[in-house]
Design an enzyme around this catalytic site. Sequence first.
Site, PDB file in Angstrom:
ATOM      1  N   ARG A 132      -3.805   9.672  15.490  1.00  0.00           N
ATOM      2  CA  ARG A 132      -3.363   8.969  16.709  1.00  0.00           C
ATOM      3  C   ARG A 132      -1.861   9.123  16.916  1.00  0.00           C
ATOM      4  O   ARG A 132      -1.373   9.287  18.024  1.00  0.00           O
ATOM      5  CB  ARG A 132      -3.722   7.485  16.624  1.00  0.00           C
ATOM      6  N   SER A 148      -8.311  -0.956  14.076  1.00  0.00           N
ATOM      7  CA  SER A 148      -7.487  -0.523  12.946  1.00  0.00           C
ATOM      8  C   SER A 148      -6.995  -1.740  12.154  1.00  0.00           C
ATOM      9  O   SER A 148      -7.120  -1.801  10.924  1.00  0.00           O
ATOM     10  CB  SER A 148      -6.309   0.295  13.489  1.00  0.00           C
ATOM     11  N   ASP A 183      -9.220   4.628   8.612  1.00  0.00           N
ATOM     12  CA  ASP A 183      -8.014   4.243   9.364  1.00  0.00           C
ATOM     13  C   ASP A 183      -6.834   5.126   8.990  1.00  0.00           C
ATOM     14  O   ASP A 183      -6.021   5.475   9.848  1.00  0.00           O
ATOM     15  CB  ASP A 183      -7.670   2.771   9.112  1.00  0.00           C
ATOM     16  N   LYS A 203      -8.825  -3.477   8.370  1.00  0.00           N
ATOM     17  CA  LYS A 203      -8.052  -3.605   7.128  1.00  0.00           C
ATOM     18  C   LYS A 203      -8.029  -5.053   6.635  1.00  0.00           C
ATOM     19  O   LYS A 203      -8.134  -5.305   5.440  1.00  0.00           O
ATOM     20  CB  LYS A 203      -6.624  -3.088   7.347  1.00  0.00           C
ATOM     21  N   HIS A 253      -0.884 -10.689   9.819  1.00  0.00           N
ATOM     22  CA  HIS A 253      -0.602  -9.290  10.161  1.00  0.00           C
ATOM     23  C   HIS A 253       0.206  -9.224  11.445  1.00  0.00           C
ATOM     24  O   HIS A 253      -0.055  -9.957  12.387  1.00  0.00           O
ATOM     25  CB  HIS A 253      -1.918  -8.517  10.350  1.00  0.00           C
TER      26      HIS A 253
END
Length: 432
Positions: free
Chosen positions: A168, A183, A161, A187, A82
Site C-alpha cells: 500500500r 489493518s 498486514d 493487529k 492504538h
Amino acid sequence: MRMVDLITKKRDGHELTKEEIDFIINGYTKGDIPDYQMATMLMAIYFNSMSKEEISALTNAMINSGETIDLSQIEGVKVDKHSTGGVGDKITLIVAPLVASLGIPVAKMSGRGLGHTGGTIDKLESIQGFNVELTKEQFINQVNTHKIALVGQSGNLVPADKKLYALRDITGTVNSIPLIASSIMSKKIAMGADAIVLDVKTGNGAFMKTLEDSKALAQEMVDIGKSLNRKTIAVITDMNQPLGYEVGNANEIKEVIQILKGEYIEDLVEISLAIAENMVLLSKMYEGENIKEKLKLQIENGQALNKFREFIKIQGGNENIVDNVNLLPQAKYHFEIKSLNSGYINKLEAEKIGHVAMLLGAGRKKKEDNIDHSAGVTLKKKVGDYVKENEVLAILHCNFEIHENIKNELLSAYSFTNKPVNKNPYVYEIIS
Ligand code: URA
C-alpha cells in the site's frame, strides 16, 4: 477461483464474498498471488470501498493469516491503545505508564515509524539497552508482575498486514478507510486485547485529513470491534500541527519525562488524559470514581513517573535517563531557524515537520533504513503564537551540516497572519 475475476468484480463495484476475501488474503500471504494483482485489487478497493460485511471478512482473514496471542493468563481486562499515526505522537509513552500505575494491565505491541510519522518502538530504542523483543512468556509474566510491557510487532502476527502495508505504501493505497480499519483492528485483535481505545487523528498530518473521513474511519473500527466482541472506543484528536514541541526519538522521550514530571504542555496533557480516561473506563476498575482526577493525581504524586522508570528498567534500559535526560543520545549540531516574517502563526503543517525530521535522520524513507535517535526538531513556536521577524521558530538537531532545502522546508511549514488565531480543539469527538 481466479484472482483476475475477483479484481474485475471489485473494479465493477460488486461485493466480494467471505470465501473470495479468504482466497485473496491466503493467496497473497503465501505468495501465490503476485504483487501486481494485489496492487490492482487494492486500487479497486480504494475507489469502490467495501461494505461492512466485506470489512469484517477482510479483518478476520488478516487475523487468521498468522498467530494470535492468548492473554488469558494475564489477570484483569487487557486494554490496548492504538493511534492512526501522527507527528510528535508520544501519547502511548505517556498513557501506558500512567494507566499501569493504577494497576491496570497494559500489554502493548507497537510499530516503527515510516515516512513522516514516528513509531513508539524507535523512540524506546533511543534509551540505551532497551529491549523491544520479549518472548511470549516474558511478556505475560512482566504484565502480571509490573502491569506493563511493550514490544515490537512479532513476525508471525498478522503477516498479511506486513505484506499489504508495504505494498500500500508504494501504490498510493494507504489512505483507504476499509484498508486502514482492517489493518489496525486485525493487529489489535490478534494481540489478544479485551478492549481497545483508538486515537484517530484528523488534520493535515494525519492519514485522514477531514473530520468527516476521520469519523467514518473511527466508526468503521468501532463497528469491527463490536462485531468481534471487543469493546472499542475511538477518540478523534487533532493532528493539524505536531503534538507537543519535540519531534524525533530521543527528543520525544525527553518530552514524555517532562509530562510525567507534571509539566503542563496543553495538547499532550489534554489528549493523554482523554485516551487514558477511556482506557480506565474500559478496564472497569474504577467505576463510579472521578477518573480524570485520579489520573492527574498519579502524575502529581510521581506514581506515573515511577512506573515509567520501572518499565525502562525491566526491559533492560538505562532508567537513569529519567533523572538525567542528557544520558539520551545527543546530536552534534543544533541549528536555529529564524522567522522571516512577523505575525501570528495560523498554520504549522505537521506533515512537513515530520518530513524535515526524517531528512535529519529521525525517520526512514524505506523500511530497511537506519535511523539516528539523536536527530529531530524542537519547535519553539506553534499555532496561535505571535512571532517577530528573526525570532527562533525551531531548532534542528542532527549530525551533519544542513542544506538550504531542509531549512526552507521547515520555514514553509509555517504560515502567518496579522490577526490573533483561534486554536483547534484537541479532542473533537468520542465514538463508542
Ligand atoms: N496504521 C496501521 O497500522 N495501518 C494502517 O493502515 C494505517 C495506520
